[in-house]
Write a protein that holds these residues in place. Structure first.
Motif, PDB file in Angstrom:
ATOM      1  N   MET A   1       0.833  -1.214   0.000  1.00 18.62           N
ATOM      2  CA  MET A   1       0.000   0.000   0.000  1.00 18.62           C
ATOM      3  C   MET A   1       0.862   1.256   0.000  1.00 18.62           C
ATOM      4  O   MET A   1       0.634   2.191  -0.748  1.00 18.62           O
ATOM      5  CB  MET A   1      -0.916  -0.010   1.222  1.00 18.62           C
ATOM      6  N   ILE A   2       1.854   1.259   0.875  1.00 17.98           N
ATOM      7  CA  ILE A   2       2.797   2.383   0.953  1.00 17.98           C
ATOM      8  C   ILE A   2       4.195   1.808   1.085  1.00 17.98           C
ATOM      9  O   ILE A   2       4.441   0.933   1.929  1.00 17.98           O
ATOM     10  CB  ILE A   2       2.504   3.291   2.166  1.00 17.98           C
ATOM     11  N   ASN A   3       5.102   2.269   0.239  1.00 21.16           N
ATOM     12  CA  ASN A   3       6.503   1.853   0.357  1.00 21.16           C
ATOM     13  C   ASN A   3       7.396   3.072   0.171  1.00 21.16           C
ATOM     14  O   ASN A   3       7.461   3.647  -0.917  1.00 21.16           O
ATOM     15  CB  ASN A   3       6.839   0.784  -0.683  1.00 21.16           C
ATOM     16  N   VAL A  24       3.784  -0.038   4.513  1.00 23.94           N
ATOM     17  CA  VAL A  24       2.459  -0.412   4.992  1.00 23.94           C
ATOM     18  C   VAL A  24       1.915  -1.480   4.056  1.00 23.94           C
ATOM     19  O   VAL A  24       1.803  -1.250   2.843  1.00 23.94           O
ATOM     20  CB  VAL A  24       1.501   0.802   5.019  1.00 23.94           C
ATOM     21  N   ASN A  25       1.583  -2.637   4.598  1.00 19.23           N
ATOM     22  CA  ASN A  25       1.074  -3.742   3.799  1.00 19.23           C
ATOM     23  C   ASN A  25      -0.453  -3.766   3.818  1.00 19.23           C
ATOM     24  O   ASN A  25      -1.088  -3.235   4.733  1.00 19.23           O
ATOM     25  CB  ASN A  25       1.612  -5.073   4.330  1.00 19.23           C
ATOM     26  N   ARG A  26      -1.023  -4.382   2.828  1.00 20.86           N
ATOM     27  CA  ARG A  26      -2.468  -4.511   2.753  1.00 20.86           C
ATOM     28  C   ARG A  26      -2.998  -5.233   3.994  1.00 20.86           C
ATOM     29  O   ARG A  26      -2.409  -6.213   4.472  1.00 20.86           O
ATOM     30  CB  ARG A  26      -2.864  -5.286   1.494  1.00 20.86           C
ATOM     31  N   GLY A  62       1.464   0.748  -5.285  1.00 22.49           N
ATOM     32  CA  GLY A  62       2.230   0.134  -6.353  1.00 22.49           C
ATOM     33  C   GLY A  62       2.648   1.071  -7.464  1.00 22.49           C
ATOM     34  O   GLY A  62       3.217   0.628  -8.463  1.00 22.49           O
ATOM     35  N   LYS A  63       2.386   2.374  -7.272  1.00 23.96           N
ATOM     36  CA  LYS A  63       2.715   3.353  -8.311  1.00 23.96           C
ATOM     37  C   LYS A  63       3.867   4.230  -7.830  1.00 23.96           C
ATOM     38  O   LYS A  63       3.752   4.943  -6.831  1.00 23.96           O
ATOM     39  CB  LYS A  63       1.484   4.200  -8.636  1.00 23.96           C
ATOM     40  N   GLU A  64       4.960   4.163  -8.545  1.00 28.68           N
ATOM     41  CA  GLU A  64       6.173   4.874  -8.128  1.00 28.68           C
ATOM     42  C   GLU A  64       6.130   6.336  -8.552  1.00 28.68           C
ATOM     43  O   GLU A  64       5.793   6.658  -9.694  1.00 28.68           O
ATOM     44  CB  GLU A  64       7.405   4.197  -8.732  1.00 28.68           C
ATOM     45  N   PHE A  65       6.464   7.208  -7.620  1.00 29.50           N
ATOM     46  CA  PHE A  65       6.512   8.635  -7.921  1.00 29.50           C
ATOM     47  C   PHE A  65       7.570   8.882  -8.991  1.00 29.50           C
ATOM     48  O   PHE A  65       8.659   8.317  -8.959  1.00 29.50           O
ATOM     49  CB  PHE A  65       6.843   9.438  -6.669  1.00 29.50           C
ATOM     50  N   GLY A  66       7.227   9.781  -9.917  1.00 29.58           N
ATOM     51  CA  GLY A  66       8.108  10.044 -11.045  1.00 29.58           C
ATOM     52  C   GLY A  66       7.722   9.243 -12.265  1.00 29.58           C
ATOM     53  O   GLY A  66       8.164   9.532 -13.380  1.00 29.58           O
ATOM     54  N   LYS A  67       6.850   8.217 -12.037  1.00 25.68           N
ATOM     55  CA  LYS A  67       6.432   7.364 -13.144  1.00 25.68           C
ATOM     56  C   LYS A  67       4.911   7.210 -13.187  1.00 25.68           C
ATOM     57  O   LYS A  67       4.396   6.317 -13.853  1.00 25.68           O
ATOM     58  CB  LYS A  67       7.068   5.979 -13.023  1.00 25.68           C
ATOM     59  N   THR A  68       4.218   8.076 -12.458  1.00 21.68           N
ATOM     60  CA  THR A  68       2.759   7.939 -12.394  1.00 21.68           C
ATOM     61  C   THR A  68       2.097   9.314 -12.367  1.00 21.68           C
ATOM     62  O   THR A  68       2.743  10.323 -12.048  1.00 21.68           O
ATOM     63  CB  THR A  68       2.360   7.130 -11.142  1.00 21.68           C
ATOM     64  N   LYS A  75      -6.847  10.464  -6.157  1.00 20.16           N
ATOM     65  CA  LYS A  75      -8.257  10.076  -6.102  1.00 20.16           C
ATOM     66  C   LYS A  75      -8.448   8.789  -5.305  1.00 20.16           C
ATOM     67  O   LYS A  75      -9.555   8.480  -4.867  1.00 20.16           O
ATOM     68  CB  LYS A  75      -8.817   9.908  -7.518  1.00 20.16           C
ATOM     69  N   GLU A  76      -7.368   8.025  -5.138  1.00 14.78           N
ATOM     70  CA  GLU A  76      -7.438   6.765  -4.395  1.00 14.78           C
ATOM     71  C   GLU A  76      -6.999   6.933  -2.946  1.00 14.78           C
ATOM     72  O   GLU A  76      -6.917   5.945  -2.202  1.00 14.78           O
ATOM     73  CB  GLU A  76      -6.567   5.714  -5.086  1.00 14.78           C
ATOM     74  N   ILE A  77      -6.716   8.190  -2.552  1.00 22.94           N
ATOM     75  CA  ILE A  77      -6.283   8.473  -1.184  1.00 22.94           C
ATOM     76  C   ILE A  77      -7.250   9.470  -0.566  1.00 22.94           C
ATOM     77  O   ILE A  77      -7.362  10.610  -1.020  1.00 22.94           O
ATOM     78  CB  ILE A  77      -4.852   9.048  -1.157  1.00 22.94           C
TER      79      ILE A  77
END
Length: 256
Positions: A1-3, A24-26, A62-68, A75-77
């Protein structure tokens, strides 16, 4: 969820966050605990993509900053904070405030459908606010406003819901009522991952099985709450001799 891996955030050549790593894991619900100035707000801004670290790696859902696309990611937060509470017009209806959460807007400017209203009423009922749907937002008590804002955040069906010091300014009855609803929300199988931010240990509910202790922009400790919220750890954290008592699966502190 958060890395988050080894991030540094500097402002005026001063570290606000330093070498911070956190995962933070699911299925986990976390409490972020720290005194004023510990870096809690900056960490939240990093998670939401409003502050970009000078060093390190951030991946949310699962979405890395700089690539998303951060705008789409936000919207998902869901976010409930005191800064949002004062943004709405006092004469805006409670139902309108909740419906605006679908569009992440302050105020309702887009068309809504019958299904949207049904969903909004479902969340208001869940938070025991359905009887307030036609009331003006500005006449509500602080506790009622916080519950309405949680319903608003849930409208977007977020995968992560951040509660930034939601009990700030509430009296003890309103606080305990709000905490009861948060505990109830955490027990929902299809509910979001909760990130609860506070500087009051007694607000760490049993549902927050994990805690992150921040001190001066660094991770002092992280892991299972039951292992961290002890006299030894907290005395070192506060640099004071701390007495800890446990009641109703919660931790209560006093300075010796």
């Amino acid at each position: 969820m958060i890395n988050i891996e080894h991030i540094n955030v500097l402002r005026n050549k001063k570290y606000i966050l330093k070498d911070l790593s956190w995962t933070v894991n699911r299925g986990e619900h976390w409490c972020i605990f720290g005194l004023n100035g510990s870096g809690k707000t900056t960490l939240l801004n990093v998670i939401n993509g409003y502050v970009y670290p000078q060093e390190g790696r951030v991946s949310i859902l699962g979405k890395e900053f700089g690539k998303t696309n951060l705008q789409e990611l936000r919207k998902e937060i869901g976010l409930v904070s005191s800064s949002i509470k004062h943004e709405f017009l006092k004469n805006e209806s409670v139902l309108g405030v909740v419906l605006s959460g679908k569009f992440a807007s302050i105020g309702l400017y887009e068309a809504v459908y019958k299904k949207d209203v049904e969903i909004a009423r479902k969340y208001l009922e869940f938070l025991n606010c359905l009887h307030l749907e036609d009331e003006d937002y500005g006449v509500l008590s602080q506790g009622e406003q916080q519950r309405v804002l949680i319903a608003r955040a849930l409208m977007a069906n977020p995968k992560i819901l951040i509660l930034d010091e939601p009990c700030n300014g509430l009296d003890i009855i309103a606080r305990e009522e709000l905490l009861m609803f948060i505990e109830k929300m955490a027990q929902q199988e299809d509910g979001p991952t909760l990130i609860y931010v506070t500087h009051h240990i007694e607000e760490v509910l049993p549902c927050f099985t994990h805690s992150l202790l921040l001190k001066k922009g660094t991770v002092f400790a992280q892991g299972k709450s039951e292992n961290l919220l002890t006299e030894g750890t907290l005395s070192t954290f506060f640099e004071r001799r701390i007495s800890v008592q446990y009641e109703q699966n919660r931790t209560w502190l006093a300075i010796k």
